[in-house]
Design a protein around this motif. Structure first.
Motif, short mmCIF file in Angstrom:
data_model
loop_
_atom_site.label_atom_id
_atom_site.label_comp_id
_atom_site.label_asym_id
_atom_site.label_seq_id
_atom_site.Cartn_x
_atom_site.Cartn_y
_atom_site.Cartn_z
N GLN A 1 43.48 74.43 52.93
CA GLN A 1 42.70 73.48 54.05
C GLN A 1 40.75 74.21 53.49
OE1 GLN A 1 45.80 73.11 57.39
NE2 GLN A 1 44.46 74.23 57.36
N VAL A 2 40.54 73.17 53.58
CA VAL A 2 38.84 72.72 54.13
C VAL A 2 38.91 72.16 55.80
CG1 VAL A 2 36.75 71.80 53.08
CG2 VAL A 2 39.24 72.80 51.10
N MET A 3 37.52 72.99 55.92
CA MET A 3 36.81 72.57 57.25
C MET A 3 35.74 72.20 56.95
SD MET A 3 37.86 74.06 60.60
CE MET A 3 36.74 75.72 59.92
N LEU A 4 36.03 70.06 57.49
CA LEU A 4 34.54 69.88 57.42
C LEU A 4 34.17 69.68 58.87
CD1 LEU A 4 32.69 68.06 55.72
CD2 LEU A 4 34.34 66.71 56.07
N SER A 5 32.84 70.01 58.99
CA SER A 5 32.31 69.57 60.37
C SER A 5 31.50 68.35 59.90
CB SER A 5 31.40 70.95 61.38
OG SER A 5 32.40 71.79 61.34
N ALA A 6 31.48 67.40 60.77
CA ALA A 6 31.05 65.67 60.87
C ALA A 6 29.07 66.77 61.00
CB ALA A 6 30.84 65.26 61.89
N ALA A 7 28.83 65.60 60.99
CA ALA A 7 26.92 65.94 61.31
C ALA A 7 26.44 65.76 62.70
CB ALA A 7 26.51 65.20 60.81
N PRO A 8 26.35 66.47 64.24
CA PRO A 8 25.72 66.42 64.82
C PRO A 8 25.60 64.91 65.94
CG PRO A 8 24.46 68.05 64.25
CD PRO A 8 25.26 66.83 63.58
N ARG A 9 25.97 64.06 67.30
CA ARG A 9 25.61 62.88 67.31
C ARG A 9 24.65 63.40 68.37
NH1 ARG A 9 30.71 61.47 70.74
NH2 ARG A 9 30.66 64.49 70.23
N VAL B 1 39.59 64.92 46.12
CA VAL B 1 39.66 64.65 47.31
C VAL B 1 38.18 64.51 47.66
CG1 VAL B 1 39.69 66.14 49.33
CG2 VAL B 1 40.94 66.60 47.56
N GLN B 2 38.10 63.30 48.84
CA GLN B 2 36.25 62.80 49.03
C GLN B 2 36.11 63.56 50.58
OE1 GLN B 2 37.32 58.66 47.96
NE2 GLN B 2 36.48 59.44 46.31
N ALA B 3 35.01 63.23 51.46
CA ALA B 3 34.76 63.73 52.48
C ALA B 3 34.52 62.41 53.02
CB ALA B 3 33.49 63.70 52.47
N PRO B 4 35.33 62.72 54.19
CA PRO B 4 35.67 61.08 54.76
C PRO B 4 34.44 60.93 55.65
CG PRO B 4 36.74 62.77 56.25
CD PRO B 4 36.49 63.75 54.64
N PHE B 5 33.57 61.98 55.99
CA PHE B 5 32.23 61.24 56.73
C PHE B 5 31.59 62.56 56.53
CE2 PHE B 5 35.05 64.02 59.43
CZ PHE B 5 34.98 65.13 59.79
N ILE C 1 39.84 68.64 59.48
CA ILE C 1 40.38 69.89 58.36
C ILE C 1 41.65 68.89 57.25
CG2 ILE C 1 42.62 71.42 58.21
CD1 ILE C 1 41.92 72.69 61.07
N LEU C 2 40.78 69.11 56.02
CA LEU C 2 41.53 68.68 55.20
C LEU C 2 42.27 69.67 54.48
CD1 LEU C 2 38.00 67.09 53.58
CD2 LEU C 2 39.37 66.06 55.89
N SER C 3 43.91 68.91 54.10
CA SER C 3 44.79 69.47 53.50
C SER C 3 44.45 69.78 51.77
CB SER C 3 46.33 69.14 53.57
OG SER C 3 46.67 69.10 55.02
N ALA C 4 42.84 69.89 51.40
CA ALA C 4 42.84 69.44 50.33
C ALA C 4 43.41 69.77 49.16
CB ALA C 4 41.65 70.24 49.89
N ALA C 5 44.57 70.73 49.18
CA ALA C 5 45.35 71.36 47.99
C ALA C 5 46.66 70.26 47.91
CB ALA C 5 46.29 73.37 48.31
#
Lengths: 355, 606
Positions: free
Chosen positions: A117-125, A100-104, A54-58
């Motif tokens: 907030q922005v919720m970002l889901s990583a690619a599957p492992r 704000v940049q995507a961390p992954f 979860i990114l606290s974008a605002a």
């Protein structure tokens, strides 16, 4: 004849062992029924869901939460790569800019103007599931698992720590790097520290001291449910805590595995759906598949005492009284009368023996 | 009302490991528990049908009672006729782990605490409580929630018209974690939202795609008001309509019963409230198991329940040692034991949980573990049961507190009139005095307190019965369920060991049957038989209080039991000697005084 039931750990030099290698829905199955596999062969490839963040974008942009959607340069559902700008804002007539940049790498799952907030889901492992046994694939069920069967030696321990390991079994004193080491007595704190430093991947011991284990792990472990810990190697204890030697039968079966490759698992669950740690290796000893003894204990059954002063002693049940009897604690319990190997006869609460 | 005129009643409690059935019959106009049976619970593989265990327990009950309960068609025979059939069948259940929940709120001490109370009061095991202000990072909360497999989630936060951001953050966290329900492949996780109603739509947008969202009244509509009734009722409904329908065999069990199946702890709470109400006393009840310890209290009409999930005497033995520390555990032993050996003994009990002690030493180690599990569980219960600014649950009258820190617990030991113990280590102790000693040592009651046990943990059965026939439940409770062990007289206060503590006289039928003078550090047991009542007069010395105030006389009736009348003058908190050797000697002296051990020589060594 009276027959009673007591839990027991399996110790066999030759038996049919089946293990289900669980795989989630959607996993890629790499084998078919009838395939001959080695323990280290992958049987399935799984894509585990990536972690969400979860990114606290605002807050990062310094804008009101309710303005977040306007600042977003991507929308819900978009795929993004690490470093990609996902939100941008400017202030003071464009003099101050923030992003704000995507961390992954991942996917934008949600954007909220309430929380900002922005919720970002990583690619599957991707991960691979190994066969664990040198054997044959008996069944394949998508979303359930791959079942592998082998004629093998199997020894269940009483307690373990850590996940699965597959490596050559060597005696204590041999070069331990990348190996699984066996010692029939108590594994002292010094031995365990040394094995960790020298890169052993597993240790099989008759017993360990409780305080030594805590010291090695650096914390108290949840003994009732293990399998995910990382103490440097996988540990399988056959007897328990204290200064206990491995039962002769257990030591005998494991002796036949020294020098060969074994698979071990430290996973232990002592509550419902009991799981015990185990050592599986090539079958040896008498030919053919050894029959498991019929469940239950009857007069004449050989048992092992697992609590009290006679802990670890072997004996033969001579009588199974139907009524509860007085026991040393002052209470009453259903009991076995057991003649020990030195011909001495003792009365043991039924829960305190195993076959 | 269903069952109001029933005279033959069968009730089962489907526990995690055992399904216990009791038979209640009206005998000469009085309801009594006349027989009991049990069988292993069959909710797990390979059987995976809870009704198989129920049938087996009912067959056991039939064999022991002589009453034919199961017909040839495999169903319960109804109504009762002669020695066949029953009029009413009821059940409670905690099988398959009971009701497991995760709760979330914005502020840990306000909405999250209220949500936890609602869940616990509904009979749930709370797997985790998350709040915006807990110490974990958002990522750690998500990772934790991912691994949980709850039956349902209760989400709260924000007063009506108040804070919104935290609530939405919690919903986003829940969505990110996406925990899967424990039962039912393809079944969507039920989420109850009991927070700021103004963000209900936003919460629906965030979690609705992955979960079944149910919106109920805000459990904290204002900061100083708690309203947990609607959330608790929704939990019950979802438990019956969703969770139990997914659990193996429960749909069939629900069809069999004449009244909704209750979660076991919820039934216990119901019965305790009734008991506290009818006797006008504050009650504390504990059920200590191998893995967990449940504590229930009803004080000033307020019900509280806590589940100490890792405090028990077998599966959780090592955790008890971790929480208590070696010194706290060792102090309860009347002999010296090497700390390393004590640790190994405890850890061996954890990995071989079904073994039982076969020596007095082993038994006393397990009873020491029980004392620490009970003591810590009570600490947790008292910290949870805080009643501060007198806010009452307006919908149910069941709970009340408001937020803050450092509040005084509602459960004051001096206010308790009755402590009930249950669970194997208490119920199956070889001597009643050992049960009484464990409860008194661990809980350290103050003033005059009855100590009792529910030997077969019948409170759940009676709790579900109370909902359909209160008179029958109360009758069995008084006659067959709660068995008095002793009355404990424990002055609160501290002083110099050996200094004067109290004087007492005990009268029966107008005559003094016993009198004495006790010093700080003394434990004395005066025989007073089960069912007998006597008048006790206590004159505590200055600085000590038995209920009437420091140094003030207390006089009133006391009840007996197998352990008589126990004077515990060890002070509150118990005054322990400094040195290890002296502690061992003191514990040996106290246990001997209780009658919990035999001491056979001058040195006190067995």
């Amino acid at each position: 004849m009276i027959r009673a039931f007591s839990p027991c750990l399996t110790v066999s030099s030759r038996m049919l062992v089946r293990r289900l290698r669980p795989v989630p829905e959607g996993a890629e199955i790499l084998v078919s029924v009838g395939d001959v596999v080695e323990a280290t062969d992958p049987v399935a490839r799984v894509e585990l869901p990536g972690p969400s963040q979860i990114l606290s974008a605002a807050s990062s942009l310094g804008i009101p939460r309710k303005s977040l959607s306007e600042a977003m340069v991507v929308v819900e559902g978009d795929q993004v790569v690490a470093g990609q700008v996902i939100a941008r804002a400017s202030a003071l007539f464009g003099l101050l800019k923030s992003t704000v940049q995507a961390p992954f790498d991942g996917r934008i799952q949600s954007v909220s103007d309430v929380s900002g907030q922005v919720m970002l889901s990583a690619a599957p492992r991707p991960i691979e599931v190994s066969a664990y046994l040198d054997g044959e694939v008996r069944s394949v069920k998508g979303g359930v698992g791959v079942e592998v069967e082998a004629e093998a030696s199997l020894v269940q321990g009483i307690f373990g720590v850590g996940s699965e390991a597959i490596a050559r079994l060597v005696r204590i004193g041999d070069d331990p790097e990348g190996k699984i080491v066996i010692t029939e007595g108590r594994a002292t704190s010094e031995v365990m520290e040394r094995l960790r430093e020298t890169g052993a991947v597993g240790l099989i011991a008759g017993s360990v001291g409780g305080a030594d284990l805590v010291s090695l792990a650096g914390r108290e472990l949840n003994l009732a449910d293990t399998g995910d810990e990382d103490i440097g190697f996988t540990l399988v204890v056959t007897e328990g805590f204290g200064d206990l030697s491995m039962a002769a039968r257990t030591a005998g079966v494991l002796d036949g595995l020294v020098g060969g490759r074994v698979s071990i698992s430290g996973a232990t669950q002592v509550r419902a759906g009991v799981v015990r740690p185990e050592i599986v290796g090539r079958a040896h000893g008498s030919s053919g598949v050894e029959d498991r003894e019929e469940d239950g204990i009857a007069e004449g059954t050989t048992v092992r005492i697992i609590r009290g002063e006679a802990f670890g002693r072997i004996g033969r049940v001579t009588r199974i009284p139907e009524e509860p009897a007085s026991i040393g604690s002052g209470g009453r319990s259903l009991v076995y009368v057991v003649r020990l190997d030195d011909d001495h006869e003792i009365t043991v609460p039924r829960p305190n023996v195993e076959k | 009302m269903i069952g109001a005129d029933a005279s033959v009643i069968v009730i089962t409690d489907c526990g995690s490991t055992t399904t216990k059935a009791i038979l209640i019959e009206e005998v000469d106009g009085v309801f009594r528990q006349t027989s009991r049976g049990e069988a292993p619970t069959t909710v797990e593989t390979p059987v995976e049908d809870v009704t198989r265990g129920v049938i087996a327990a009912l067959r056991d009950l039939s064999a022991l009672s002589g009453r034919r309960i199961i017909g040839d068609n495999g169903e319960i025979i109804r109504p009762a006729s002669g020695n066949t059939g029953v009029d009413l069948y009821l059940s409670t259940s905690s099988a398959g782990g009971g009701l497991q929940m995760m709760v979330a709120g914005v502020v840990g001490s306000i909405s999250a605490r209220s949500a936890e109370r609602a869940a616990l009061g509904a009979g749930a095991i709370v797997a985790d409580v998350v709040a915006c202000d807990d110490e974990r990072s958002a990522q750690r909360r998500i990772d934790r929630l991912k691994g949980l497999r709850p039956d349902m989630v209760l989400l709260a936060g924000g007063t009506d018209g108040g804070a919104q951001v935290g609530v939405v953050e919690m919903a986003e966290m829940l969505s990110a974690a996406d925990p899967k329900p424990r039962f039912g492949k393809g079944f969507r996780l039920p989420v109850i939202f009991a927070g700021n109603r103004e963000v209900a739509d936003e919460v629906q947008r965030i979690v609705g795609g992955k979960s079944d969202l149910f919106v109920v009244d805000n459990l904290r509509p204002t900061v100083d008001e708690e309203r947990i009734g609607p959330a608790r009722e929704k939990i019950h409904d979802l438990f019956l309509d969703h969770v139990m329908q997914q659990a193996p065999g429960f749909a069939r069990l629900v069809e069999w019963t004449d009244s909704p199946v209750m979660p076991t702890p919820s039934a216990v709470g119901s019965m305790l409230r009734s008991l506290a109400d009818s006797e006008d006393i504050a009650v504390l009840c504990v059920d200590i198991g191998g893995a967990t310890t449940d504590i229930f209290s009803v004080v000033e009409g307020v019900f509280n329940r806590t589940v100490s999930a890792n405090l028990g005497v077998s599966y959780s033995a090592a955790f008890v040692l971790k929480e208590s520390g070696e010194e706290n555990l060792e102090r309860w032993l009347p002999f010296e034991m090497d700390p390393g050996r004590l640790r190994d003994e405890v850890m061996n009990k954890t990995i071989r949980p079904t073994t039982i002690p076969d020596s007095e030493e082993g038994l006393l180690v397990e009873q020491a573990l029980a004392r620490e599990a009970l003591r810590i569980s009570l600490e947790q219960h008292r910290a949870f049961a805080t009643g501060l600014k007198g806010t009452m649950d307006k919908s149910s009258g069941i709970s009340g507190f408001s937020a803050g820190s450092g509040q005084e617990s509602l459960v004051r030991m001096a206010s308790l009139g009755l402590i009930i113990g249950s669970g194997g280590v208490l119920s199956h102790a070889p001597r009643p005095a050992q049960t009484a000693a464990m409860l008194i040592d661990a809980f350290a009651p103050e003033g005059i307190t009855r100590i009792a046990k529910d030997s077969i943990f019948m409170l759940p059965h009676l709790g579900v019965l109370a909902g359909v026939n209160g008179d029958a439940a109360r009758s069995v409770l008084a006659r067959d369920c709660v068995v008095d062990l002793c009355t404990c007289v424990a002055p609160s206060g501290t002083g110099k060991p050996g200094s004067e503590c109290l004087e007492f006289t005990l009268e029966m039928d107008g005559s003094v049957v016993e009198s004495g003078r006790l010093a700080l550090g003394d434990v004395l047991v005066v025989p007073l038989a089960q069912g007998r009542e006597a008048t006790l007069t206590v004159d505590p010395k200055r600085g000590f209080d038995v209920g009437a105030g420091k140094g003030r006389r207390w006089s009133g009736p006391v009840r007996g039991g197998p352990c008589g009348l126990v004077f515990d003058c060890r002070g509150r908190p118990i005054a322990w000697p400094e040195s290890r050797t002296e502690r061992v000697a003191a514990m040996r002296r106290w246990l001997k005084a209780f009658g919990a051990i035999d001491v056979t020589d001058a040195e006190g060594t067995k």
